[in-house]
Design a protein around this motif. Structure first.
Motif, PDB file in Angstrom:
ATOM      1  N   TYR A 295      52.464  32.735  22.733  1.00 50.53           N
ATOM      2  CA  TYR A 295      52.437  33.925  23.416  1.00 50.53           C
ATOM      3  C   TYR A 295      53.610  34.431  24.074  1.00 50.53           C
ATOM      4  CZ  TYR A 295      47.516  34.092  22.557  1.00 50.53           C
ATOM      5  OH  TYR A 295      46.133  34.306  21.862  1.00 50.53           O
ATOM      6  N   LEU A 296      54.503  33.642  24.548  1.00 55.62           N
ATOM      7  CA  LEU A 296      55.591  33.827  25.533  1.00 55.62           C
ATOM      8  C   LEU A 296      57.044  33.349  24.559  1.00 55.62           C
ATOM      9  CD1 LEU A 296      54.611  32.891  28.844  1.00 55.62           C
ATOM     10  CD2 LEU A 296      54.722  35.160  27.763  1.00 55.62           C
ATOM     11  N   ASP A 297      56.760  32.510  23.704  1.00 54.87           N
ATOM     12  CA  ASP A 297      57.812  31.971  22.847  1.00 54.87           C
ATOM     13  C   ASP A 297      58.712  31.139  23.884  1.00 54.87           C
ATOM     14  OD1 ASP A 297      57.529  33.015  20.564  1.00 54.87           O
ATOM     15  OD2 ASP A 297      58.576  34.990  21.051  1.00 54.87           O
ATOM     16  N   ASP A 298      58.125  30.800  25.063  1.00 56.59           N
ATOM     17  CA  ASP A 298      58.907  29.743  26.000  1.00 56.59           C
ATOM     18  C   ASP A 298      58.076  29.047  26.762  1.00 56.59           C
ATOM     19  OD1 ASP A 298      61.284  29.317  27.724  1.00 56.59           O
ATOM     20  OD2 ASP A 298      60.127  30.430  29.434  1.00 56.59           O
ATOM     21  N   ILE A 299      58.229  27.887  27.159  1.00 54.14           N
ATOM     22  CA  ILE A 299      57.450  26.890  27.865  1.00 54.14           C
ATOM     23  C   ILE A 299      58.098  26.812  29.349  1.00 54.14           C
ATOM     24  CG2 ILE A 299      56.700  24.495  28.136  1.00 54.14           C
ATOM     25  CD1 ILE A 299      56.707  24.257  25.019  1.00 54.14           C
TER      26      ILE A 299
ATOM     27  N   ASP B  29      55.600  25.633  36.931  1.00 52.06           N
ATOM     28  CA  ASP B  29      55.086  26.913  36.830  1.00 52.06           C
ATOM     29  C   ASP B  29      54.189  26.701  35.632  1.00 52.06           C
ATOM     30  OD1 ASP B  29      56.383  28.114  38.936  1.00 52.06           O
ATOM     31  OD2 ASP B  29      58.316  28.309  37.609  1.00 52.06           O
ATOM     32  N   MET B  30      53.582  25.848  35.310  1.00 51.25           N
ATOM     33  CA  MET B  30      52.934  25.768  33.987  1.00 51.25           C
ATOM     34  C   MET B  30      51.574  26.350  34.547  1.00 51.25           C
ATOM     35  SD  MET B  30      53.996  24.079  31.163  1.00 51.25           S
ATOM     36  CE  MET B  30      52.676  23.214  30.369  1.00 51.25           C
TER      37      MET B  30
ATOM     38  N   ILE C  94      43.329  18.577  31.040  1.00 49.75           N
ATOM     39  CA  ILE C  94      43.550  19.134  29.852  1.00 49.75           C
ATOM     40  C   ILE C  94      44.699  18.625  29.142  1.00 49.75           C
ATOM     41  CG2 ILE C  94      42.998  21.428  30.968  1.00 49.75           C
ATOM     42  CD1 ILE C  94      46.053  22.130  30.778  1.00 49.75           C
ATOM     43  N   ASP C  95      44.955  18.665  27.726  1.00 54.11           N
ATOM     44  CA  ASP C  95      45.843  18.356  27.063  1.00 54.11           C
ATOM     45  C   ASP C  95      47.173  19.086  27.394  1.00 54.11           C
ATOM     46  OD1 ASP C  95      47.960  17.428  25.076  1.00 54.11           O
ATOM     47  OD2 ASP C  95      46.502  17.034  23.605  1.00 54.11           O
ATOM     48  N   THR C  96      48.223  18.578  27.959  1.00 51.63           N
ATOM     49  CA  THR C  96      49.262  19.651  28.334  1.00 51.63           C
ATOM     50  C   THR C  96      50.063  20.015  26.911  1.00 51.63           C
ATOM     51  OG1 THR C  96      49.922  18.055  30.121  1.00 51.63           O
ATOM     52  CG2 THR C  96      51.556  19.644  29.487  1.00 51.63           C
ATOM     53  N   ASP C  97      49.860  19.449  25.954  1.00 53.56           N
ATOM     54  CA  ASP C  97      50.327  20.129  24.607  1.00 53.56           C
ATOM     55  C   ASP C  97      49.720  21.166  24.143  1.00 53.56           C
ATOM     56  OD1 ASP C  97      51.985  18.014  24.319  1.00 53.56           O
ATOM     57  OD2 ASP C  97      50.815  16.788  22.901  1.00 53.56           O
ATOM     58  N   ASP C  98      48.390  21.423  24.628  1.00 57.48           N
ATOM     59  CA  ASP C  98      47.540  22.594  24.339  1.00 57.48           C
ATOM     60  C   ASP C  98      48.233  23.834  25.121  1.00 57.48           C
ATOM     61  OD1 ASP C  98      45.810  21.377  22.528  1.00 57.48           O
ATOM     62  OD2 ASP C  98      44.324  20.760  24.122  1.00 57.48           O
ATOM     63  N   LEU C  99      48.394  23.570  26.383  1.00 54.31           N
ATOM     64  CA  LEU C  99      48.976  24.533  27.306  1.00 54.31           C
ATOM     65  C   LEU C  99      50.381  25.064  26.693  1.00 54.31           C
ATOM     66  CD1 LEU C  99      48.576  26.409  29.564  1.00 54.31           C
ATOM     67  CD2 LEU C  99      49.486  24.768  31.211  1.00 54.31           C
ATOM     68  N   GLU C 100      51.290  24.145  26.373  1.00 57.81           N
ATOM     69  CA  GLU C 100      52.634  24.454  25.740  1.00 57.81           C
ATOM     70  C   GLU C 100      52.389  25.085  24.586  1.00 57.81           C
ATOM     71  OE1 GLU C 100      54.446  20.597  25.490  1.00 57.81           O
ATOM     72  OE2 GLU C 100      54.858  20.392  27.639  1.00 57.81           O
ATOM     73  N   ASP C 101      51.378  24.764  23.747  1.00 55.54           N
ATOM     74  CA  ASP C 101      51.152  25.645  22.478  1.00 55.54           C
ATOM     75  C   ASP C 101      51.017  27.056  22.663  1.00 55.54           C
ATOM     76  OD1 ASP C 101      51.775  23.560  20.840  1.00 55.54           O
ATOM     77  OD2 ASP C 101      49.595  22.976  20.403  1.00 55.54           O
ATOM     78  N   LEU C 102      50.139  27.304  24.030  1.00 57.87           N
ATOM     79  CA  LEU C 102      49.743  28.759  24.242  1.00 57.87           C
ATOM     80  C   LEU C 102      51.052  29.385  24.612  1.00 57.87           C
ATOM     81  CD1 LEU C 102      46.406  28.053  26.009  1.00 57.87           C
ATOM     82  CD2 LEU C 102      46.559  29.461  23.858  1.00 57.87           C
ATOM     83  N   TYR C 103      51.831  28.843  25.476  1.00 55.91           N
ATOM     84  CA  TYR C 103      53.336  29.515  25.924  1.00 55.91           C
ATOM     85  C   TYR C 103      53.793  29.452  24.730  1.00 55.91           C
ATOM     86  CZ  TYR C 103      52.317  28.848  30.831  1.00 55.91           C
ATOM     87  OH  TYR C 103      51.788  28.956  32.314  1.00 55.91           O
TER      88      TYR C 103
ATOM     89  N   TRP D 218      39.083  19.402  28.613  1.00 55.33           N
ATOM     90  CA  TRP D 218      38.968  20.785  28.911  1.00 55.33           C
ATOM     91  C   TRP D 218      40.306  21.472  27.941  1.00 55.33           C
ATOM     92  CZ3 TRP D 218      37.123  17.445  32.331  1.00 55.33           C
ATOM     93  CH2 TRP D 218      35.866  17.734  32.914  1.00 55.33           C
ATOM     94  N   LYS D 219      39.858  22.705  27.605  1.00 53.31           N
ATOM     95  CA  LYS D 219      41.306  23.629  26.965  1.00 53.31           C
ATOM     96  C   LYS D 219      41.626  24.650  28.188  1.00 53.31           C
ATOM     97  CE  LYS D 219      40.337  22.411  22.294  1.00 53.31           C
ATOM     98  NZ  LYS D 219      41.544  21.739  22.206  1.00 53.31           N
ATOM     99  N   PRO D 220      42.810  25.148  28.285  1.00 53.93           N
ATOM    100  CA  PRO D 220      43.169  26.154  29.152  1.00 53.93           C
ATOM    101  C   PRO D 220      42.599  27.468  28.581  1.00 53.93           C
ATOM    102  CG  PRO D 220      44.948  25.497  27.835  1.00 53.93           C
ATOM    103  CD  PRO D 220      44.117  24.574  27.398  1.00 53.93           C
ATOM    104  N   PHE D 221      41.984  28.137  29.580  1.00 56.91           N
ATOM    105  CA  PHE D 221      41.568  29.725  29.138  1.00 56.91           C
ATOM    106  C   PHE D 221      42.564  30.671  29.308  1.00 56.91           C
ATOM    107  CE2 PHE D 221      40.114  33.536  30.829  1.00 56.91           C
ATOM    108  CZ  PHE D 221      38.788  33.796  30.286  1.00 56.91           C
ATOM    109  N   TRP D 222      42.993  31.203  27.951  1.00 54.31           N
ATOM    110  CA  TRP D 222      43.699  32.141  28.035  1.00 54.31           C
ATOM    111  C   TRP D 222      43.232  33.462  27.170  1.00 54.31           C
ATOM    112  CZ3 TRP D 222      49.270  31.403  28.913  1.00 54.31           C
ATOM    113  CH2 TRP D 222      50.167  32.318  28.728  1.00 54.31           C
TER     114      TRP D 222
END
Length: 518
Positions: A219-223, A228-229, A207-216, A264-268
């Motif tokens: 939704y959480l205002d925190d990476i 713990d990613m 996955i593109d880590t940037d995609d996961l960081e964008d989700l955090y 792939w993209k992270p499932f959230w």
């Protein structure tokens, strides 16, 4: 005197008649002798033909055994076979015309023909005749890589079938490992699936880590920290399930960071009417997998336990199997489970364990003819996209959301389905893949994908076992998975828990025959 003359005349006439009779018989004999001679000659040619076929069969049998004990690529083995047969086939006025080698890594199949010059058949216009023979032997030695694609959908809660699956998988593993704990010639992967899969520790490869960081960030205002990613224990964090790729959804195309289409993209699972939680408050999250309930919440609804990559460690596999449970919501997508089972076997990213080199022929486990490849697919129902209606009518449109953390937190959604590894019905990814927002149409197209996958994997030398579990499965689904199996003997219909354990035990015993325990 007159009497004596008459008697003599009669005697001379009788002698003449006798002479004429012998002439007639001679003519008849001459006419009969020709086909008798030809028939005798053809009998001799026939005997020579049987001898030639016998010698050809013996040569093929011996050569197949020799090739079965050797390892190399197809060209090398074909050259060895050809030379071996021609050297061992020694029949006067006959020669080998063709020898072919085929089969899987587990089998050696040899076909051959020889031409025999005719001796007497030439009189009838037959200058030569072709004899043919074939043989098949099991290849000696070698190892096994096998991936278990196991349906972990919510329906497996029924009658505690998920516990039966764990027990049955234990039986299969024990058949494979025997008394060994880390055999050198065995590798097993476990792929739990529902409507998505959890890629576990391999996540950074695909996955593109940037995609996961964008989700955090959204939704959480925190990476969180890198460790713990992806987390199985921090319920507000991403667990490891993925959204499939549009252009390569079931292909074995490896991820390439320079080509976003291969990632792939992270499932959230986003919060909403069918998932009423506050992403920043763990107290509002009801984790699935603990009990049979559709009233669950959080970013990881329907996300099963992680894939276990190929390993020969019995303890690791036992722990992974013991962690398996059922996951409500989302649906059942066997094409996703099959695709990831295949990816655990192949040498490309994200799972590269089969690039390990065999100690005897220095080829990868995937490429070596010494190693057999197999997938065991178990499912308890047809492919489906689940549509959670919650406790409200009209998918909750007319009912206000209950308080977060309440006993029944969800009141349904206004979309066409749950969130899955293909997104939702009617949304962009699923529409692009299936050109429909109708659940039945998508199901039929997923079934067609499964059939295509099975054909493709079998053509790559992968042996497929399929198991259909529970008595509620319809005949169409059973027939589909029967056709998926490598042969009818590798398909199992298990209507109850006892027959599931029996099927897994039989499959384990059959797989064990594909390797030699040293």
């Amino acid at each position: 005197m007159k009497r004596n003359r008459i008697t003599g005349h009669i005697a001379r006439l009788a002698a003449g008649l006798a002479s004429n009779r012998r002439g007639a018989l001679a003519v008849h004999f001459a006419l009969i002798a020709i086909p008798l001679t030809v028939a005798a000659g053809l009998g001799i040619d026939g005997s020579r033909m049987l001898l030639a076929r016998y010698q050809l069969q013996a040569s093929l049998d011996a050569s197949a055994l020799a090739v079965g004990a050797s390892y190399g690529d197809q060209t090398e083995l074909q050259a060895m076979l050809d030379a071996f047969v021609r050297k061992n086939f020694q029949v006067k006025n006959a020669s080998v015309t063709n020898v072919t080698l085929s089969g899987t890594g587990a089998d050696v199949i040899v076909n051959g023909t020889a031409s025999l010059d005719m001796l007497f058949g030439r009189a009838l216009g037959y200058n030569s005749i072709t004899v043919a023979a074939s043989t098949e032997v099991k290849r000696a030695g070698g190892g096994l890589i096998v991936s278990l694609a196991l349906d972990n959908t919510g329906s497996m809660w029924g009658s505690n079938n998920i516990a039966s699956l764990r027990k049955s998988t234990t039986t299969l593993l024990k058949e494979l490992f025997g008394t060994e704990t880390a055999p050198s010639d065995l590798r097993v992967a476990i792929v739990p699936f529902a409507s998505t899969v959890n890629v576990g520790g391999e996540w950074e490869k695909l996955i593109d880590t940037d995609d996961l960081e964008d989700l955090y960030d959204d939704y959480l205002d925190d990476i969180p920290d890198e460790d713990d990613m992806r987390s199985d224990t921090i319920i507000t964090n991403w667990k490891g399930c993925v959204i499939e790729r549009e252009d390569h959804s079931i292909s074995d195309t490896p991820p390439d960071e320079d080509d976003p289409d291969t990632l792939w993209k992270p499932f959230w699972y986003p919060p909403g009417r069918d998932n009423n939680y506050d992403p920043k408050k763990a107290s509002t999250i009801i984790v699935g997998g603990a009990k049979d309930s559709n009233q669950i919440t959080g970013p990881n609804i329907g996300c099963p336990t992680p894939i276990t990559a190929l390993t020969n460690n019995f303890a690791v596999l036992t722990a992974a199997n013991n962690a398996i449970t059922a996951w409500n919501r989302g649906g059942t997508l066997n094409d996703i489970g099959l695709a990831w089972a295949y990816r655990t076997l192949t040498p490309g990213e994200p799972f590269t364990q089969s690039t390990e080199l065999d100690t005897k022929d220095a080829k990868t486990l995937w490429a070596s003819p010494r190693w057999r490849k197999a997938i065991v697919l178990m499912t308890d129902g047809e492919n489906t996209i689940f549509d959670f209606d919650g406790t409200g009518q009209n998918k909750g449109v007319d009912k206000p959301l209950p308080a977060q953390g309440s006993k029944d937190p969800n009141v349904g959604h206004i979309s066409k389905s749950d969130y899955t590894g293909y997104g939702r019905l009617g949304e962009s990814l699923m529409t692009a893949l299936f050109s429909s927002d109708n659940g039945n149409t998508v199901r039929d197209k997923v079934n067609a994908r499964v059939a295509s996958q099975c054909a493709t994997y079998k053509a790559q030398g992968v042996i497929i076992y399929s198991v259909v579990f529970t008595s509620s499965v319809n005949d169409t689904t059973k027939n589909m998975y029967k056709a998926c199996a490598s042969d009818p003997g590798k398909y199992w219909y298990a209507p109850n828990q006892a027959s599931l354990e029996g099927a897994f035990g039989a499959i384990g015993a059959d797989l064990a025959k594909l390797r030699i325990v040293k």
